[in-house]
Enzyme design. Structure first.
Site, PDB file in Angstrom:
ATOM      1  N   SER A  91      -9.536  59.283   3.255  1.00 38.96           N
ATOM      2  CA  SER A  91      -8.932  57.982   2.982  1.00 38.96           C
ATOM      3  C   SER A  91      -8.088  57.480   4.144  1.00 38.96           C
ATOM      4  O   SER A  91      -7.442  56.446   4.049  1.00 38.96           O
ATOM      5  CB  SER A  91      -8.069  58.065   1.711  1.00 38.96           C
ATOM      6  OG  SER A  91      -7.098  59.082   1.840  1.00 38.96           O
ATOM      7  N   THR A 140      -3.219  56.890   1.805  1.00 38.05           N
ATOM      8  CA  THR A 140      -2.474  56.510   3.004  1.00 38.05           C
ATOM      9  C   THR A 140      -1.681  57.676   3.558  1.00 38.05           C
ATOM     10  O   THR A 140      -1.082  58.422   2.793  1.00 38.05           O
ATOM     11  CB  THR A 140      -1.487  55.371   2.672  1.00 38.05           C
ATOM     12  OG1 THR A 140      -2.187  54.296   2.067  1.00 38.05           O
ATOM     13  CG2 THR A 140      -0.764  54.872   3.910  1.00 38.05           C
ATOM     14  N   THR A 152      -4.519  53.889   7.099  1.00 41.99           N
ATOM     15  CA  THR A 152      -5.399  54.062   5.939  1.00 41.99           C
ATOM     16  C   THR A 152      -6.724  53.351   6.173  1.00 41.99           C
ATOM     17  O   THR A 152      -6.813  52.457   7.017  1.00 41.99           O
ATOM     18  CB  THR A 152      -4.745  53.491   4.664  1.00 41.99           C
ATOM     19  OG1 THR A 152      -5.567  53.748   3.534  1.00 41.99           O
ATOM     20  CG2 THR A 152      -4.536  51.989   4.782  1.00 41.99           C
ATOM     21  N   ARG A 173     -10.023  42.492   1.913  1.00 44.39           N
ATOM     22  CA  ARG A 173      -8.821  42.952   1.208  1.00 44.39           C
ATOM     23  C   ARG A 173      -7.887  43.699   2.146  1.00 44.39           C
ATOM     24  O   ARG A 173      -8.301  44.522   2.938  1.00 44.39           O
ATOM     25  CB  ARG A 173      -9.216  43.865   0.043  1.00 44.39           C
ATOM     26  CG  ARG A 173      -8.037  44.444  -0.745  1.00 44.39           C
ATOM     27  CD  ARG A 173      -7.657  45.825  -0.274  1.00 44.39           C
ATOM     28  NE  ARG A 173      -6.660  46.457  -1.185  1.00 44.39           N
ATOM     29  CZ  ARG A 173      -6.048  47.612  -0.933  1.00 44.39           C
ATOM     30  NH1 ARG A 173      -6.294  48.263   0.179  1.00 44.39           N
ATOM     31  NH2 ARG A 173      -5.177  48.101  -1.799  1.00 44.39           N
ATOM     32  N   VAL A 174      -6.598  43.377   2.053  1.00 44.60           N
ATOM     33  CA  VAL A 174      -5.562  44.100   2.784  1.00 44.60           C
ATOM     34  C   VAL A 174      -4.523  44.561   1.767  1.00 44.60           C
ATOM     35  O   VAL A 174      -4.058  43.771   0.947  1.00 44.60           O
ATOM     36  CB  VAL A 174      -4.885  43.204   3.844  1.00 44.60           C
ATOM     37  CG1 VAL A 174      -3.740  43.943   4.521  1.00 44.60           C
ATOM     38  CG2 VAL A 174      -5.908  42.751   4.880  1.00 44.60           C
ATOM     39  N   GLY A 175      -4.191  45.840   1.800  1.00 49.05           N
ATOM     40  CA  GLY A 175      -3.215  46.380   0.869  1.00 49.05           C
ATOM     41  C   GLY A 175      -1.818  46.429   1.461  1.00 49.05           C
ATOM     42  O   GLY A 175      -1.479  45.667   2.369  1.00 49.05           O
ATOM     43  N   ASP A 176      -1.026  47.353   0.977  1.00 48.08           N
ATOM     44  CA  ASP A 176       0.374  47.417   1.390  1.00 48.08           C
ATOM     45  C   ASP A 176       0.582  48.063   2.754  1.00 48.08           C
ATOM     46  O   ASP A 176       1.563  47.795   3.434  1.00 48.08           O
ATOM     47  CB  ASP A 176       1.200  48.170   0.339  1.00 48.08           C
ATOM     48  CG  ASP A 176       0.782  49.630   0.198  1.00 48.08           C
ATOM     49  OD1 ASP A 176      -0.407  49.945   0.391  1.00 48.08           O
ATOM     50  OD2 ASP A 176       1.651  50.460  -0.132  1.00 48.08           O
ATOM     51  N   THR A 193       2.753  55.091  -0.767  1.00 49.15           N
ATOM     52  CA  THR A 193       1.344  55.443  -0.876  1.00 49.15           C
ATOM     53  C   THR A 193       0.895  55.189  -2.308  1.00 49.15           C
ATOM     54  O   THR A 193       1.691  55.290  -3.242  1.00 49.15           O
ATOM     55  CB  THR A 193       1.118  56.921  -0.484  1.00 49.15           C
ATOM     56  OG1 THR A 193      -0.277  57.225  -0.554  1.00 49.15           O
ATOM     57  CG2 THR A 193       1.866  57.874  -1.399  1.00 49.15           C
ATOM     58  N   GLY A 194      -0.376  54.847  -2.474  1.00 47.11           N
ATOM     59  CA  GLY A 194      -0.880  54.621  -3.826  1.00 47.11           C
ATOM     60  C   GLY A 194      -1.632  53.312  -3.940  1.00 47.11           C
ATOM     61  O   GLY A 194      -2.302  52.889  -3.002  1.00 47.11           O
ATOM     62  N   ASP A 195      -1.509  52.663  -5.092  1.00 44.42           N
ATOM     63  CA  ASP A 195      -2.222  51.420  -5.369  1.00 44.42           C
ATOM     64  C   ASP A 195      -1.515  50.269  -4.652  1.00 44.42           C
ATOM     65  O   ASP A 195      -0.603  49.644  -5.175  1.00 44.42           O
ATOM     66  CB  ASP A 195      -2.254  51.171  -6.875  1.00 44.42           C
ATOM     67  CG  ASP A 195      -3.128  49.980  -7.257  1.00 44.42           C
ATOM     68  OD1 ASP A 195      -3.405  49.151  -6.369  1.00 44.42           O
ATOM     69  OD2 ASP A 195      -3.526  49.873  -8.425  1.00 44.42           O
ATOM     70  N   GLY A 196      -1.982  49.986  -3.440  1.00 39.51           N
ATOM     71  CA  GLY A 196      -1.314  49.006  -2.602  1.00 39.51           C
ATOM     72  C   GLY A 196      -1.321  47.606  -3.158  1.00 39.51           C
ATOM     73  O   GLY A 196      -0.405  46.827  -2.893  1.00 39.51           O
TER      74      GLY A 196
END
Length: 344
Positions: free
Chosen positions: A70, A204, A222, A232-235, A255-258
């Protein structure tokens, strides 16, 4: 002096992970049991490298190792089967940030993020343009696809593209692949489902490095949410969400569900709690508790460290994720050490 050293070592060994940590500088703390990343960052500090150097090299080691599939190339293919990368690095002395998102065909994402600080007046570069910038900075174009990522993509297609990140579309995204179109006459309804992010997909590496003088740097890298909608861009590459560093207070990384966590700027919030004197463990817990009020089933964790070298972590307890593992390196430990905290 020898007696004091022995006492400090005993304290480090006997202190529970959830309790206030013994403080010493320098300190390196990173998400998950990514030992090689911790060891690399620690070696950089020991050899006289800067805090930013340690973050870049430490997170970069995870990109090379493809930590948990990941981080780095060859993992988490998007809906089109392509692996793209997000990364950021932050200097807590100057508050400068360099970040890249949706980076394609360039493996060393955090290295490119560092160049954003060093060679531009910008903070965040994205997509194809970020890749062009990387090439101008001397990074080679490389294929980020591997047999493993192709296999993951094929399996997903064979499972009718489940799970995915669409809603309120036709055809029914819970049963079939797209292409999708928006469904007419949709009434918005808040979703209460559990995070689609697999708890096995650790997602991450986030790292905080605090030097002997108290200078703070942080960073993340990540390849994002598996089967994400392209673009898509996360945190992770967002300052204050994926990580945050301030040499007057401390640093944090999430870390996790961004998609959920970035809405709450958890890393920034944790650093602000520590600025007010809150213990790092408590600061982490308060951040998790705030997100829980809105998304009780989210998958996520955060690490925190203040400028004295005290550190902590917290995570949200959901089925299959009741403890969070992270790495710590400090003078009180003989080597980079894995720590565990119970989720709340």
């Amino acid at each position: 002096r020898q007696a004091l050293t022995v006492a400090l070592l005993l304290l480090a060994v006997l202190t529970p992970a959830g309790a206030a940590s013994a403080a010493a500088l320098p300190v390196v703390i990173n998400t998950w049991a990514f030992r090689s990343a911790a060891e690399t960052a620690w070696r950089v500090l020991e050899s006289g490298g800067s805090e930013l150097d340690a973050v870049e090299r430490g997170c970069g080691q995870c990109e090379i190792d493809q930590c948990d599939g990941s981080v780095g190339y060859g993992g988490s293919p998007d809906e089109s089967g392509e692996t793209t990368l997000d990364a950021m690095i932050m200097d807590g002395n100057t508050m400068e940030v360099g970040a890249v998102a949706d980076l394609r065909r360039v493996k060393n994402a955090i290295g490119v993020a560092r160049k954003v600080i060093e060679y531009t007046k910008h903070t965040l570069l994205v997509g194809e343009s970020a890749s062009l910038f990387a090439v101008r900075m001397g990074f080679p174009y490389e294929d980020l696809t591997t047999r493993k990522s192709l296999s993951l993509y094929s399996e997903w297609l064979n499972q009718s593209c489940q799970p995915n990140y669409w809603k309120n579309v036709v055809p029914d995204s819970s049963k079939s692949c797209g292409p999708y179109k928006r469904r007419e006459g949709v009434t918005y309804k808040e979703e209460q489902s559990s995070s689609q992010r697999s708890v096995q997909n650790h997602d991450t590496i986030g790292m905080v490095v605090i030097g002997v003088s108290g200078a703070v740097a942080s960073g993340t890298s990540t390849n994002g949410a598996i089967h994400k909608i392209p673009g898509r861009v996360g945190d992770s590459p967002i300052a204050g969400a994926g990580s945050y560093a301030d040499s007057t207070a401390g640093g944090a990384a999430a870390t996790g569900d961004g998609d959920v966590m970035m809405r709450f700027l958890p890393s920034y919030q944790a650093v602000e709690y520590m600025r007010m004197g809150t213990d790092p463990t408590v600061a982490c817990q308060k951040v998790i508790s705030r997100i829980q009020k809105y998304a009780p089933k989210f998958f996520g964790a955060i690490i925190c460290a203040n400028t004295t070298g005290s550190f902590g972590a917290a995570c949200n307890k959901i089925p299959g994720f009741t403890q969070f593992h992270f790495m710590v390196s400090s003078p009180l430990l003989n080597r980079p050490t894995e720590r565990v905290v119970d989720c709340i």
